[in-house]
Design a protein around this motif. Structure first.
Motif, PDB file in Angstrom:
ATOM      1  N   UNK A   1      -0.539   6.815  10.760  1.00 49.65           N
ATOM      2  CA  UNK A   1      -0.144   6.822  12.179  1.00 49.65           C
ATOM      3  C   UNK A   1       1.369   6.666  12.327  1.00 49.65           C
ATOM      4  N   UNK A   2       1.931   5.822  11.464  1.00 50.69           N
ATOM      5  CA  UNK A   2       3.384   5.598  11.536  1.00 50.69           C
ATOM      6  C   UNK A   2       4.173   6.738  10.898  1.00 50.69           C
ATOM      7  N   UNK A   3       3.461   7.726  10.364  1.00 48.37           N
ATOM      8  CA  UNK A   3       4.118   8.895   9.765  1.00 48.37           C
ATOM      9  C   UNK A   3       4.736   8.594   8.404  1.00 48.37           C
ATOM     10  N   UNK A   4       4.340   7.474   7.796  1.00 43.53           N
ATOM     11  CA  UNK A   4       4.933   7.127   6.496  1.00 43.53           C
ATOM     12  C   UNK A   4       4.254   7.876   5.352  1.00 43.53           C
ATOM     13  N   UNK A   5       3.010   8.272   5.576  1.00 41.55           N
ATOM     14  CA  UNK A   5       2.330   9.105   4.575  1.00 41.55           C
ATOM     15  C   UNK A   5       1.696  10.293   5.296  1.00 41.55           C
ATOM     16  N   UNK A   6       1.463  11.359   4.558  1.00 40.87           N
ATOM     17  CA  UNK A   6       0.895  12.568   5.164  1.00 40.87           C
ATOM     18  C   UNK A   6      -0.623  12.412   5.305  1.00 40.87           C
ATOM     19  N   UNK A   7      -1.259  13.221   6.171  1.00 37.43           N
ATOM     20  CA  UNK A   7      -2.725  13.168   6.260  1.00 37.43           C
ATOM     21  C   UNK A   7      -3.376  13.464   4.905  1.00 37.43           C
ATOM     22  N   UNK A   8      -2.742  14.340   4.114  1.00 38.95           N
ATOM     23  CA  UNK A   8      -3.307  14.653   2.790  1.00 38.95           C
ATOM     24  C   UNK A   8      -3.274  13.409   1.891  1.00 38.95           C
ATOM     25  N   UNK A   9      -2.157  12.688   1.943  1.00 39.54           N
ATOM     26  CA  UNK A   9      -2.064  11.454   1.139  1.00 39.54           C
ATOM     27  C   UNK A   9      -3.116  10.445   1.614  1.00 39.54           C
ATOM     28  N   UNK A  10      -3.294  10.379   2.939  1.00 36.96           N
ATOM     29  CA  UNK A  10      -4.273   9.428   3.494  1.00 36.96           C
ATOM     30  C   UNK A  10      -5.681   9.758   2.979  1.00 36.96           C
ATOM     31  N   UNK A  11      -6.000  11.048   2.942  1.00 40.59           N
ATOM     32  CA  UNK A  11      -7.326  11.444   2.461  1.00 40.59           C
ATOM     33  C   UNK A  11      -7.456  11.156   0.967  1.00 40.59           C
ATOM     34  N   UNK A  12      -6.416  11.514   0.237  1.00 44.27           N
ATOM     35  CA  UNK A  12      -6.459  11.318  -1.226  1.00 44.27           C
ATOM     36  C   UNK A  12      -6.556   9.821  -1.587  1.00 44.27           C
ATOM     37  N   UNK A  13      -5.933   8.983  -0.772  1.00 41.89           N
ATOM     38  CA  UNK A  13      -5.916   7.546  -1.092  1.00 41.89           C
ATOM     39  C   UNK A  13      -6.794   6.734  -0.142  1.00 41.89           C
ATOM     40  N   UNK A  14      -7.933   7.305   0.211  1.00 46.23           N
ATOM     41  CA  UNK A  14      -8.818   6.625   1.179  1.00 46.23           C
ATOM     42  C   UNK A  14      -9.315   5.280   0.651  1.00 46.23           C
ATOM     43  N   UNK A  15      -9.419   5.145  -0.666  1.00 50.37           N
ATOM     44  CA  UNK A  15      -9.924   3.890  -1.244  1.00 50.37           C
ATOM     45  C   UNK A  15      -9.027   3.426  -2.373  1.00 50.37           C
TER      46      UNK A  15
ATOM     47  N   UNK B   1       0.850  -1.204   0.000  1.00 53.03           N
ATOM     48  CA  UNK B   1       0.000   0.000   0.000  1.00 53.03           C
ATOM     49  C   UNK B   1       0.884   1.251   0.000  1.00 53.03           C
ATOM     50  N   UNK B   2       1.931   1.216   0.808  1.00 50.32           N
ATOM     51  CA  UNK B   2       2.841   2.357   0.891  1.00 50.32           C
ATOM     52  C   UNK B   2       3.457   2.643  -0.484  1.00 50.32           C
ATOM     53  N   UNK B   3       3.904   1.572  -1.140  1.00 54.58           N
ATOM     54  CA  UNK B   3       4.560   1.747  -2.440  1.00 54.58           C
ATOM     55  C   UNK B   3       3.609   2.325  -3.483  1.00 54.58           C
ATOM     56  N   UNK B   4       2.349   1.902  -3.435  1.00 51.24           N
ATOM     57  CA  UNK B   4       1.375   2.439  -4.396  1.00 51.24           C
ATOM     58  C   UNK B   4       1.113   3.921  -4.108  1.00 51.24           C
ATOM     59  N   UNK B   5       0.942   4.224  -2.832  1.00 56.54           N
ATOM     60  CA  UNK B   5       0.624   5.612  -2.464  1.00 56.54           C
ATOM     61  C   UNK B   5       1.805   6.531  -2.815  1.00 56.54           C
ATOM     62  N   UNK B   6       3.012   6.035  -2.597  1.00 55.70           N
ATOM     63  CA  UNK B   6       4.190   6.849  -2.927  1.00 55.70           C
ATOM     64  C   UNK B   6       4.180   7.272  -4.400  1.00 55.70           C
ATOM     65  N   UNK B   7       3.677   6.375  -5.249  1.00 53.52           N
ATOM     66  CA  UNK B   7       3.631   6.707  -6.683  1.00 53.52           C
ATOM     67  C   UNK B   7       2.308   7.376  -7.057  1.00 53.52           C
ATOM     68  N   UNK B   8       1.413   7.515  -6.103  1.00 52.91           N
ATOM     69  CA  UNK B   8       0.129   8.182  -6.358  1.00 52.91           C
ATOM     70  C   UNK B   8      -0.876   7.306  -7.089  1.00 52.91           C
TER      71      UNK B   8
ATOM     72  N   UNK C   1      -7.632   0.400   6.531  1.00 53.89           N
ATOM     73  CA  UNK C   1      -6.867   0.222   7.769  1.00 53.89           C
ATOM     74  C   UNK C   1      -5.363   0.278   7.484  1.00 53.89           C
ATOM     75  N   UNK C   2      -4.958  -0.134   6.294  1.00 55.96           N
ATOM     76  CA  UNK C   2      -3.537  -0.029   5.927  1.00 55.96           C
ATOM     77  C   UNK C   2      -3.145   1.443   5.836  1.00 55.96           C
ATOM     78  N   UNK C   3      -4.026   2.226   5.206  1.00 54.43           N
ATOM     79  CA  UNK C   3      -3.770   3.668   5.059  1.00 54.43           C
ATOM     80  C   UNK C   3      -3.680   4.313   6.440  1.00 54.43           C
TER      81      UNK C   3
END
Ligand code: F6P
Length: 418
Positions: free
Chosen positions: A178-192, A139-146, A171-173
């Motif tokens: 929480x672990x600070x690996x992605x920003x709250x903005x990224x979390x919102x943008x990648x909610x699904x 999930x982290x790797x996908x979000x990093x690339x958007x 829950x992964x997001x």
């Protein structure tokens, strides 16, 4: 939308056509197209080398053969510029993909792929992705690339994996935030995460679709092998026992029997009926010989068994034919020759149409809609709830395990879906 495509599980002819179709359809619809190399394993590993486009090793490095060559070849699956020309993505000619598993691709990168066998982007059966830790990394790797949408081409296990990933995604997001690996903005943008599945398997073992990608090519390969066997068998008046793939499914064996003219066949869904099957088989073959047949062909699906679920092995069948009927008998196991090689026309057309439909399904998907599987039913490319198809597929295996063969056959029957 940024759409990534991966191939997973055993390869099958037509997977490259799926990748090509998804990439091209995505670009045509104004999306970014990405590929994930090495299936879910690549998703877990992500882009280890953060430099987008490391330079190709100098030509001299290619001449070290061995030991470095195998490593270089592995890492340069696409990297020799032949396939990559000047696509709009990271693939521009002369770039190595070493350490990069999630790569943006352009139109030219997939040009001509539909004629190639196997899967050019690689596949793997990933243990890591089965763990939550692995899926967190994916999930982290996908979000990093958007990337926000994933198309998966594989068997029922691979497609189930995609659905689990999607269900777990929020829950992964949350964990990543929480672990600070992605920003709250990224979390919102990648909610699904949006996902869609296409069935790549030579076995044709998925319910709610009439054909899986790769099955027609494998069947064609078997038919060619039978034609070859038939001429030598007839010359010597021999019997051949042919073992074909298919895992728990008898489709390849059954259809090859029809297309190749088998005398007797064994499939998991319909074991030989009551009484010793050896007698029944010998009687049938004896009759065929009596009316003048010079050759005998028995097909054994790899998952074949008797009514007590005891496996039926080709070598054993051979012994029976030799000992009881005195036939000069040989065993041929086709193995992976059924799976590799160039796709037949159907395995270019089907994945092309399905890949296009898959992109539409992703564009239409909402958090509320189920994950879809793209299939084909009665000549129409269809979109069916993925987990319904998986559940129905599992029901066939369960029926076989419970020795309810009538139910297993009914479940395989397309009429059943009505
Ligand atoms: O599912 C495709 C398939 O080719 C089956 O027919 C066979 O049982 C299996 O994969 C072989 O897997 P592997 O390539 O890992 O030996």
């Amino acid at each position: 939308m940024k759409i990534a495509i991966l191939t997973s599980g055993g390869d099958s002819a037509g997977m490259n056509a799926v990748v090509r179709a998804v990439v091209k359809a995505a670009i045509l619809k104004g999306c970014e197209a990405w590929i994930v190399r090495e299936g879910y394993e690549g998703l877990v590993r992500g882009n280890i080398d953060a430099t987008p486009n490391a330079a190709l090793p100098a030509a001299a490095e290619y001449t070290e053969f061995p030991p470095a060559a195998s490593d270089i070849i592995k890492n340069l699956r696409f990297g020799d510029g032949q396939l990559l020309k000047d696509g709009t993505g990271d693939y521009a000619s002369g770039r190595t993909l070493k350490g990069r598993y999630i790569v943006r691709v352009g139109w030219d990168d997939v040009r001509g792929w539909f004629t190639e066998g196997g899967t050019l982007i690689g596949t793997a059966r990933s243990k890591e992705f089965r763990t939550r830790e692995g899926r967190l990394s994916a999930a982290h790797n996908l979000i990093k690339e958007g990337i926000d949408a994933l198309a998966v081409c594989g068997g029922d296990g691979s497609l189930t994996g995609a659905d689990v990933f999607r269900a777990e995604w929020p829950s992964l997001v949350d964990d990543l935030r929480t672990q600070g690996k992605i920003t709250p903005e990224q979390a919102t943008k990648h909610a699904h995460l949006k996902i869609v599945g296409m069935v790549g398997s030579i076995d044709n073992d998925m319910s709610m679709t009439d054909l899986t990608i790769g099955a027609p090519t494998a069947l064609h390969r078997i038919c060619e092998a039978i034609d070859n066997i038939n001429s030598t068998a007839a010359s010597h008046s021999r019997a051949f026992v042919l073992e074909v793939m298919g895992r728990h499914c008898g489709w390849l064996a059954l259809l090859a029997g029809v297309a190749g003219g088998a005398d007797f066949l064994f499939i998991p869904e319909k074991p030989p009926s009551s009484g010793p099957w050896e007698d029944e088989m010998c009687e049938t073959i004896h009759k065929h010989r009596e009316v003048g047949k010079r050759k005998t062909l028995v097909i054994v699906a790899e998952g074949a068994h008797d009514i007590d679920l005891k496996p039926i092995r080709a070598e054993y069948v051979k012994d029976i034919l030799s000992e009881r009927l005195g036939l000069d008998t040989r065993v041929t196991t086709l193995g992976h020759t059924q799976r590799g090689g160039r796709p037949c026309a159907m395995d270019r057309i089907l994945p092309t149409l399905q890949g296009m439909k898959a992109v539409d399904a992703l564009l239409e998907a909402t958090p509320e809609t189920p994950s879809y599987m793209i299939g084909i039913q009665e000549n129409q490319v269809t979109k069916v709830p993925l987990m319904e198809a998986v559940a129905m597929t599992k029901a066939v295996t369960a029926a076989i395990e419970a020795r309810d063969f009538e139910k297993a056959m009914k479940l395989r029957d397309p009429e059943f879906r009505e």
